[in-house]
Design a protein around this motif. Structure first.
Motif, mmCIF file in Angstrom:
data_model
loop_
_atom_site.group_PDB
_atom_site.id
_atom_site.type_symbol
_atom_site.label_atom_id
_atom_site.label_comp_id
_atom_site.label_asym_id
_atom_site.label_seq_id
_atom_site.Cartn_x
_atom_site.Cartn_y
_atom_site.Cartn_z
ATOM 1 N N TYR A 166 -3.874 4.124 3.500
ATOM 2 C CA TYR A 166 -4.693 3.964 2.291
ATOM 3 C C TYR A 166 -5.486 2.663 2.345
ATOM 4 O O TYR A 166 -6.653 2.619 1.968
ATOM 5 N N SER A 220 0.799 -1.228 0.000
ATOM 6 C CA SER A 220 0.000 0.000 0.000
ATOM 7 C C SER A 220 0.833 1.280 0.000
ATOM 8 O O SER A 220 0.334 2.353 0.358
ATOM 9 N N ALA A 231 -7.874 1.728 -3.679
ATOM 10 C CA ALA A 231 -6.864 2.604 -4.283
ATOM 11 C C ALA A 231 -5.774 1.800 -4.975
ATOM 12 O O ALA A 231 -5.371 2.116 -6.106
#
Length: 263
Positions: free
Chosen positions: A70, A21, A78
């Motif tokens: 995120y 991430s 995302a």
């Protein structure tokens, strides 16, 4: 990139693993990777390489989830949208793809425009049944390429409730049967394994090195999980006394691996 001779064809493989991430670059004061990484830089590099070879393959060996807010905020949306925008051809699943459970991964699944491959996880009794493919077959520069995936034993890494219904099968046995199918049934000229087993262990645990040594037709293993930086890639000898290339790019998305296979 070396010039090709008239009788040669090239397959270029770009590969990543264990991005965890890391959508933004590391901060300037990071002790290990100041200003390195981030999807924007990755996109620029991939675009540059595609100008040189529009037929290249872009592959990921798992653990693209978990590691920054995120993921905690958006549950993988995302990461998968960005990987889709970069034009990934395939990815396999790491243990952290199950941090929100099988249902959590299923909720994020629709944000990916590329396939996920895994041959040794049986998803028949889960909501992912039929969604994760055992292998895919692509054609690049006139070469038929088979890509399959192998995942690590989740027990001990992920809470049992997070992968309820998933059955784990022996990676070496599955690799042998899958590569046989790709080679003899589908006539693939290049066979790539996307592995989240880990590069190598001192205590005999199944790994990329073990798979390379105990298979016959797998040509390239793109690895993950152990955050190993293989620079350059490592060669192992298979059961046919042929070389198998193993690549892994460390951790956090600070590097992209590049392997060129000439025919």
């Amino acid at each position: 990139m070396a010039a090709l001779k008239s009788h040669q064809k090239r397959i270029t493989i770009l590969h990543t693993n264990d991005t965890h991430s890391r959508i933004d670059p590391y901060p300037p004061n990071d002790p290990n990777y100041p200003n390195m990484g981030g999807y924007a830089r990755r996109a620029a590099l991939v675009k540059q390489f595609r100008l040189e070879d529009p037929e290249l393959l872009l592959l990921d060996a798992g653990d693209f989830f978990q590691g920054t807010p995120y993921f905690n905020m958006f549950g993988g949306e995302a990461e998968l949208k960005l990987m889709s925008a970069l034009g990934y051809d395939a990815a396999t699943l790491g243990n952290h793809e199950f941090d929100n459970g099988v249902y959590g991964f299923n909720q994020a699944f629709g944000h990916a425009s590329f396939p996920f491959v895994n041959s040794n996880y049986d998803f028949s009794d889960t909501v992912l049944k039929g969604k994760v493919k055992p292998y895919i077959i692509l054609e690049r520069n006139g070469i038929k390429v088979g890509i399959y995936g192998l995942g690590i034993e989740l027990r001990g890494l992920v809470a049992p409730s997070m992968f309820a219904g998933l059955k784990y099968n022996d990676p070496v046995e599955v690799a042998r049967s899958t590569e046989e199918t790709l080679k003899n049934k589908h006539k693939c000229q290049l066979i790539i394994c996307l592995s989240h087993l880990g590069f190598n262990y001192d205590y005999g645990k199944v790994s990329d090195v073990v798979v390379a040594r105990q298979t016959r037709w797998t040509d390239v293993i793109i690895g993950g999980h152990t955050h190993t930086l293989l620079d350059p890639a490592v060669n192992e000898t298979n059961l046919r006394n042929q070389e198998v290339i193993i690549g892994q790019t460390g951790f956090g998305g600070v590097r992209i691996g590049k392997i060129e296979v000439l025919f």
